[in-house]
Design an enzyme around this catalytic site. Structure first.
Site, short mmCIF file in Angstrom:
data_model
loop_
_atom_site.label_atom_id
_atom_site.label_comp_id
_atom_site.label_asym_id
_atom_site.label_seq_id
_atom_site.Cartn_x
_atom_site.Cartn_y
_atom_site.Cartn_z
N ARG A 157 66.09 -44.88 11.26
CA ARG A 157 67.51 -44.60 11.08
C ARG A 157 68.25 -45.91 10.80
O ARG A 157 67.90 -46.96 11.34
CB ARG A 157 68.10 -43.94 12.32
CG ARG A 157 67.72 -42.49 12.48
CD ARG A 157 68.37 -41.87 13.70
NE ARG A 157 67.75 -42.30 14.94
CZ ARG A 157 68.24 -43.22 15.76
NH1 ARG A 157 69.38 -43.81 15.47
NH2 ARG A 157 67.60 -43.56 16.87
N TYR B 176 63.70 -41.45 4.75
CA TYR B 176 63.20 -41.37 6.14
C TYR B 176 63.81 -40.16 6.84
O TYR B 176 65.01 -39.87 6.70
CB TYR B 176 63.53 -42.65 6.91
CG TYR B 176 63.30 -42.51 8.40
CD1 TYR B 176 62.00 -42.50 8.91
CD2 TYR B 176 64.36 -42.33 9.27
CE1 TYR B 176 61.77 -42.31 10.26
CE2 TYR B 176 64.14 -42.15 10.63
CZ TYR B 176 62.85 -42.14 11.12
OH TYR B 176 62.63 -41.95 12.46
N LYS C 77 69.44 -35.08 13.22
CA LYS C 77 70.52 -35.76 13.94
C LYS C 77 71.88 -35.49 13.31
O LYS C 77 72.89 -35.37 14.02
CB LYS C 77 70.27 -37.27 13.99
CG LYS C 77 68.89 -37.68 14.48
CD LYS C 77 68.61 -37.25 15.89
CE LYS C 77 67.32 -37.90 16.41
NZ LYS C 77 66.89 -37.41 17.72
N HIS D 290 71.48 -34.77 22.91
CA HIS D 290 70.18 -35.38 22.58
C HIS D 290 69.26 -35.19 23.80
O HIS D 290 68.95 -36.13 24.52
CB HIS D 290 70.40 -36.86 22.28
CG HIS D 290 69.21 -37.57 21.75
ND1 HIS D 290 69.01 -38.93 21.96
CD2 HIS D 290 68.16 -37.16 21.01
CE1 HIS D 290 67.88 -39.30 21.37
NE2 HIS D 290 67.36 -38.24 20.79
N SER E 261 65.64 -42.37 21.96
CA SER E 261 64.44 -42.13 21.16
C SER E 261 63.31 -43.07 21.59
O SER E 261 63.55 -44.23 21.91
CB SER E 261 64.74 -42.33 19.68
OG SER E 261 65.67 -41.37 19.22
N CYS F 231 61.54 -42.99 24.28
CA CYS F 231 61.51 -43.30 25.71
C CYS F 231 60.86 -42.20 26.54
O CYS F 231 61.04 -42.15 27.75
CB CYS F 231 62.93 -43.57 26.22
SG CYS F 231 63.61 -45.16 25.75
N LYS G 196 60.80 -38.58 25.87
CA LYS G 196 61.29 -37.20 25.91
C LYS G 196 60.18 -36.21 25.61
O LYS G 196 60.03 -35.20 26.30
CB LYS G 196 62.43 -37.01 24.90
CG LYS G 196 63.76 -37.59 25.30
CD LYS G 196 64.93 -36.99 24.55
CE LYS G 196 64.73 -36.92 23.05
NZ LYS G 196 64.53 -38.21 22.41
N THR G 197 59.42 -36.48 24.54
CA THR G 197 58.37 -35.53 24.15
C THR G 197 57.31 -35.44 25.24
O THR G 197 56.82 -34.35 25.56
CB THR G 197 57.74 -35.95 22.81
OG1 THR G 197 58.76 -35.99 21.81
CG2 THR G 197 56.65 -34.97 22.38
N ASP H 262 63.97 -32.57 21.87
CA ASP H 262 64.93 -33.53 21.29
C ASP H 262 66.39 -33.09 21.33
O ASP H 262 67.25 -33.91 21.57
CB ASP H 262 64.54 -33.82 19.84
CG ASP H 262 65.17 -35.09 19.31
OD1 ASP H 262 65.28 -36.06 20.08
OD2 ASP H 262 65.54 -35.13 18.13
N ARG I 94 55.56 -41.21 12.63
CA ARG I 94 55.93 -39.89 13.14
C ARG I 94 54.92 -38.82 12.81
O ARG I 94 54.15 -38.93 11.85
CB ARG I 94 57.28 -39.47 12.51
CG ARG I 94 58.45 -40.38 12.87
CD ARG I 94 59.01 -40.07 14.21
NE ARG I 94 60.03 -41.01 14.64
CZ ARG I 94 60.94 -40.74 15.57
NH1 ARG I 94 60.95 -39.56 16.16
NH2 ARG I 94 61.82 -41.64 15.94
#
Length: 633
Positions: A78, A243, A252, A272, A294, A296, A298-299, A320, A416
């Site tokens: 991003r 991207y 987003k 988020h 992002s 950190c 989450k998934t 997300d 990704r």
């Protein structure tokens, strides 16, 4: 791939306002042809085959229907410095920094753009003139794809219908994974002419033929990139980047930036956050949302495989984005507006996230990972021994032969995987519920190597909003920042606010003043504390994070003990009802007066500089009360 030869160039299926929008953009962008997407398997395979023939993607022989794309090295994340919200009134979007606005020195960024750490703003009319010039003829020699899609479950009153126009086949294939993409979504619109549909326009910004040097398989225009949002027009316009975070406008751009403005207007929350269902050994189930910056974890948390306490089960609804609303009974409910996962690959392994690793071996598009000689994928932290790591038999994200001895990563740190939510083996039965699932706990967190304890609970809703507002975390590879600096990242939304952060805080606080609402409890976690001498992590993390979730779960049932500290309630490990399982290092729950007084100083400076007059009085009160509690220790 420039031109899609099997194009459907009939606009009859589009609502009136969208048909007019497409016709207008065809005149502006001047594509060689256009194609209205239907989202079918046949169409998707035609696109993938054409992309493969053109070298845009490579098929991975080791897996079923998996592909790899590698980007221009200048287009890997991003671009927050070029992400802008455009309105007539600047203070609707950003506060005036106490020290004033920085001077724009990049000649490719509009000189009247106002940049702040909490978002960028520019006048709508001025930006539209700039974009008109950039988009004029930008799709010459390419196909314009018309993507009808929906964010959120079918038949949900909380879902939003949108359309994206793009000249990138990569975007089409990815949007098909990430959203509910087909012409049936127009049956869900609330106006007969489609005036309520969110409109998105995207271009890689490289018309053909071109005399510019471009990356052969990844056209982009980094110098001219702009990611713009027009909440007053319900429109997103993205130029120059391919991207995913910049080009998949449903992600987003719509889900958070436009989404948050709609949420404020309509009385809900666009956040988020992951959404997870947790069932305890007694069979009681509760749902949680959690916000981390992002990359950190989450998934990993959304797909947690419990270790350390037998009998727990975790099921995933999303990793997300959460759109949350209070129902008629005053309960907070959440839906996942997305239909897929756009996860960070490095660090994903059998030990960290076996669910994610299993689900990406079919129907997945990888971006900027490395490719093994047998047609598999590789990235740092994958945890698999493969042949040739010390021989140049791996193809890196830079499309070069790679070995571990080169001293550089094989995969980009922000590489990704893009895969369908239906491939998640622990998908919650209610993942597609139109009404959403009831949320009982909100968890904030980030990467803090020192000072912030493993877990603490806020005193009440207002204090919990302050906890979210004061979040700080190490910068990650998901954006263009360098190094490991600690950055303020309130609510993990810093790059995604669609309107003024002060007003955002007031919106959150407003729910605490309404009668009849069952407000979730709010927590803060930090899996990343390190030993100051060895630099080793103090907490094992991953599957053992269930031990922290267990404490939260039991707190909600009034079964877990806690002791009060100046920053909130932490587990009382002198009591058997603290964090269960193996003994934990006492340093994980320490609250240092010196550290937190410094945090208060940093918070105050940040708020005064970046929010100043727009900071709600309640947040100022919470900060002052925290300082008083610390001084009394």
């Amino acid at each position: 791939m420039e031109i899609f030869t099997d194009a459907n160039n009939c606009l009859d299926s589009l609502p009136e306002k969208i048909r007019e929008y497409v016709e207008d953009k065809i005149k502006l962008c001047q594509p060689a042809n256009f194609h209205v997407c239907d989202g079918s398997d046949e169409e998707n395979q035609q696109l993938l085959d054409a992309m493969e023939a053109a070298g845009v993607v490579r098929r991975l022989g080791k897996y079923k229907n998996c592909y790899i794309a590698t980007t221009d090295p200048r287009d890997v994340a991003r671009v927050e410095s070029r992400t802008v919200i455009c309105t007539k009134n600047m203070t609707d979007i950003i506060s005036i920094p106490a020290s004033g606005f920085a001077t724009i020195t990049d000649p490719n960024i509009p000189k009247n753009l106002k940049q702040t750490p909490l978002g960028n703003w520019m006048d709508t009319d001025e930006m539209l003139e700039i974009l008109k010039e950039r988009f004029n003829g930008c799709m010459r020699g390419r196909t314009m794809y018309v993507i009808p899609y929906m964010m959120g479950p079918y038949s949900s009153p909380y879902s939003k219908v949108a359309v994206e126009l793009t000249d990138s086949s990569y975007v089409v294939a990815s949007m098909r994974i990430m959203t509910r993409m087909n012409s049936n979504v127009f049956k869900e619109i609330k106006t007969s002419d489609g005036s309520d549909i969110v409109k998105c326009l995207h271009s890689v910004g490289v018309p053909l033929p071109t005399d510019k040097p471009i990356f052969p398989t990844w056209p982009c225009n980094p110098e001219q990139t702009l990611i713009t949002h027009f909440p007053e027009r319900n429109e997103i316009i993205s130029f120059g980047s391919n991207y995913g975070g910049n080009s998949l406008c449903g992600k987003k751009c719509l889900a958070l930036r436009i989404g948050s403005t709609l949420a404020r207007k309509e009385g809900w929350l666009a956040e988020h956050m992951l959404i997870m269902g947790v069932t305890n050994p007694e069979g009681i189930k509760k749902y949680f949302v959690a916000a981390f910056p992002s990359a950190c974890g989450k998934t990993n948390l959304a797909m947690l495989q419990p270790v350390g306490i037998p009998g727990y089960k975790v099921e995933c609804i999303g990793d997300d984005i959460a759109w949350m609303h209070f129902d008629e009974e005053g309960r907070l409910r959440a839906i996942n507006p997305e239909f897929g996962f756009f996860g960070v690959a490095p660090g994903t392994s059998k030990s960290t996230n076996p669910i994610a690793l299993d689900m990406v071996h079919e129907n997945t598009i990888f971006t900027n990972v490395a490719e093994t000689s047998d047609g598999g994928v590789y990235w740092e932290g994958i945890g698999e021994n493969i042949d040739g790591l010390h021989e140049p038999s791996v193809r890196s994200w830079k499309n070069k032969r790679w070995s571990v001895d080169l001293g550089e990563p094989a995969a980009h740190p922000n590489s990704r995987f893009c895969t369908s939510i239906k491939q998640c083996s622990i998908l919650d039965p209610e993942w597609n519920s139109p009404q959403g699932v009831p949320i009982e706990g909100i968890i904030f967190g980030g990467r803090r190597p020192a000072g912030v304890p493993l877990i603490y609970e806020s005193f009440n809703w207002q204090h919990g909003v302050f906890v979210g507002a004061s979040m700080r975390s190490e910068a990650t590879a998901a954006a263009e920042f360098k190094g490991k600096q600690i950055m303020h990242d309130p609510f993990a939304m810093r790059p995604f606010f669609g309107y003024n952060f002060g007003d955002y805080l007031a919106h959150w606080l407003s729910f605490g003043k309404k009668d009849g609402l069952h407000l979730p409890r709010i927590y803060h976690v930090n899996w990343f504390l390190k030993d100051s001498e060895t630099n080793q992590f103090l907490w094992p993390g991953f599957g053992e994070n269930i031990r922290v979730i267990d404490w939260i779960f039991r707190r909600l049932m009034n079964q877990a003990s806690a002791r009060q500290t100046p920053i909130g309630l932490v587990p009382d490990q002198k009591d058997s009802n603290g964090i269960r399982g193996d003994e934990i290092n006492p340093a994980l729950l320490e609250v240092s007066q010196e550290f937190w007084l410094n945090e208060c100083q940093a918070m105050r400076k940040y708020f005064e500089e970046n929010v100043n007059k727009n900071l709600p009085a309640e947040i100022q009160t919470e900060l002052s009360n925290l300082e008083k509690r610390l001084q009394q220790v």
